[in-house]
Structure formats: C-alpha cells, structure tokens
Enzyme design. Structure first.
Site, PDB file in Angstrom:
ATOM      1  CE  LYS A  46      -3.199  -2.581   2.856  1.00 31.43           C
ATOM      2  NZ  LYS A  46      -3.275  -3.029   4.247  1.00 31.43           N
ATOM      3  N   GLY A  47       2.157   1.039   0.274  1.00 29.65           N
ATOM      4  CA  GLY A  47       3.053   2.162   0.533  1.00 29.65           C
ATOM      5  C   GLY A  47       3.199   3.154  -0.604  1.00 29.65           C
ATOM      6  CD  GLU A 104       8.075  -0.899  -2.830  1.00 31.70           C
ATOM      7  OE1 GLU A 104       6.950  -0.411  -2.658  1.00 31.70           O
ATOM      8  OE2 GLU A 104       8.418  -2.022  -2.404  1.00 31.70           O
ATOM      9  CG  ASP A 105       6.935   2.214   0.208  1.00 29.27           C
ATOM     10  OD1 ASP A 105       7.661   1.322  -0.291  1.00 29.27           O
ATOM     11  OD2 ASP A 105       6.258   2.027   1.231  1.00 29.27           O
ATOM     12  CG  ASP A 108      15.419  -1.674   4.170  1.00 33.90           C
ATOM     13  OD1 ASP A 108      16.549  -1.209   4.313  1.00 33.90           O
ATOM     14  OD2 ASP A 108      14.819  -2.261   5.092  1.00 33.90           O
ATOM     15  CE  LYS A 136      15.044   2.817   5.686  1.00 32.97           C
ATOM     16  NZ  LYS A 136      14.539   1.830   6.653  1.00 32.97           N
ATOM     17  CG  PHE A 157      11.256   1.990  10.424  1.00 34.21           C
ATOM     18  CD1 PHE A 157      11.517   0.874   9.646  1.00 34.21           C
ATOM     19  CD2 PHE A 157       9.944   2.416  10.573  1.00 34.21           C
ATOM     20  CE1 PHE A 157      10.469   0.179   9.038  1.00 34.21           C
ATOM     21  CE2 PHE A 157       8.896   1.727   9.977  1.00 34.21           C
ATOM     22  CZ  PHE A 157       9.164   0.603   9.210  1.00 34.21           C
ATOM     23  CB  VAL A 158      11.234   7.106   7.223  1.00 33.62           C
ATOM     24  CG1 VAL A 158      12.544   7.772   7.591  1.00 33.62           C
ATOM     25  CG2 VAL A 158      11.421   6.226   5.996  1.00 33.62           C
ATOM     26  CG  ASP A 164       3.030   0.493   7.125  1.00 34.66           C
ATOM     27  OD1 ASP A 164       3.853   0.350   6.198  1.00 34.66           O
ATOM     28  OD2 ASP A 164       2.577  -0.463   7.780  1.00 34.66           O
ATOM     29  NE  ARG A 170      -0.296   1.628   4.906  1.00 34.62           N
ATOM     30  CZ  ARG A 170       0.720   0.848   4.539  1.00 34.62           C
ATOM     31  NH1 ARG A 170       1.718   1.356   3.865  1.00 34.62           N
ATOM     32  NH2 ARG A 170       0.739  -0.426   4.840  1.00 34.62           N
TER      33      ARG A 170
END
Ligand code: IMP
Length: 181
Positions: A46-47, A104-105, A108, A136, A157-158, A164, A170
């Site tokens: 959902k990001g 994509e959000d 990582d 990242k 972590f953001v 989320d 979100r």
C-alpha cells in the site's frame, strides 16, 4: 526494529515541500522520456499509493498514463525484513509489449523490488523501469536496479507519505523518523 516495541514520531526527515519539489523533477524526467506514449504505472500496495498519485498528477499531459497495482507480502506488520517476498495481488493489465514503470515507496534491501522486476520482466514488456521515492543504500543486497529515485536516506525507519509502521502513519504529509518510546 523490535517488533513488540512501542514507537513514536521523533522528527521530520523530509517535508511535504521537499517531497513535492522532488516529485515535480521526477515527473519532468519521465514526461521528457515518455511524452506522447502510453505508460503503465504499477504501484506496489500500500506504501506507493500516495507517492504514485502525486507523481502521475505531476506528469505532462502528453503522457498517456495508466495505473495498476500489485501487492506483496514480505514484512507483515513488523519492520524487519524476512527476505521472503510473495505476490498476493497481481495487476490486471497485460504488459506484454508495453512501457511500464514499477513504483515503490522505499528500497531497503532491494529484495522486494528485485523480485517484482524479475516477475514483470518475464511478461515481456517493451520497457520496464523502476521508480522509488526513497532509497536506503546502507542495507542494499541487490545490484543497482533503480531508474528513478526521489531521495537517498540514511538507515533509519521512516513513516508518513504512504509509509507505515504496523499500518500506522501512512496519512502523514511529511516523512518522519520514529523512535522507541
Ligand atoms: P526491501 O525488500 O528490503 O527493499 O523492503 C522494501 C519494503 O520494506 C518497503 O516496500 C516497505 O514496505 C518496507 N520498509 C523498508 N524500510 C522501511 C521504512 O523505513 N519505513 C517503512 N517501511 C519500510
């Protein structure tokens, strides 16, 4: 991050203004390359929803933008990567012979994006590019697969702007770092 911990918002890492400015730049690059043609934006639920909706609205009118979505399960409700990625919702559009941008959000380790890129490439698109809002690089486990990148951020972590922690935050318009309470 510890799954059972209780986290709270600490400070803003990226303001809504900075995000909006960067999205305009990304949209200008994409419009320059794809203006006049059909382009299927495929967002990872959902990001990526908030990022993708701002991105497509910043495109030049000459881009024939279409939207579709896929969903994967990897992290569940926690924030530590299991490394295992599974598609739990496929897109509806046939992408064979089409131009596609996977949105994509955050990247990582890169395992999610890499899995999705391979899965979609196997369907024979004309072109397939990747676009992430945040990268990242410290935790990257895959070769470089990014075509469009909003920001490079440190390994923190953001949340916010679609991102989320256990389903929370979100909706925040800015991107925040969280900290243990
Ligand atoms: P990767 O497969 O390790 O690249 O993980 C990508 C996914 O992990 C993203 O789509 C997010 O769902 C999640 N993720 C990684 N880092 C963060 C973060 O800092 N905040 C929120 N979600 C994150």
């Amino acid at each position: 991050m510890d799954e059972t911990g209780d986290y709270e918002l600490d400070h803003i890492m990226l303001t809504r203004g900075a995000i909006s400015e960067r999205i305009s730049e990304l949209a200008a690059s994409i419009s320059g390359e794809y203006g006049g043609g059909e382009l299927i934006f495929t967002g990872v639920l959902k990001g990526a929803v908030i990022f993708m909706s701002d991105l497509v609205r910043s495109l030049d009118r000459s881009v024939d933008a279409r939207m579709d979505f896929i969903a994967v399960s990897s992290y569940g409700n926690a924030s530590a990567s299991s490394g295992a990625v599974k598609m739990i919702k496929d897109m509806d559009t046939c992408i064979e012979g089409k131009n596609v941008i996977l949105v994509e959000d955050i990247m990582d380790t890169g395992l999610t994006l890499s899995y999705l890129k391979d899965t979609l490439t196997a369907r024979g698109p004309e072109t397939l590019r990747t676009c992430v809002l945040l990268e990242k690089p410290d935790r990257k486990k895959v070769d470089s697969i990014l075509d469009y990148r909003g920001f490079t951020i440190p390994d923190e972590f953001v949340v916010g702007y679609g991102l989320d922690y256990a389903g929370k935050w979100r909706n925040l318009p800015d991107i925040w770092c969280v900290t243990k309470r």
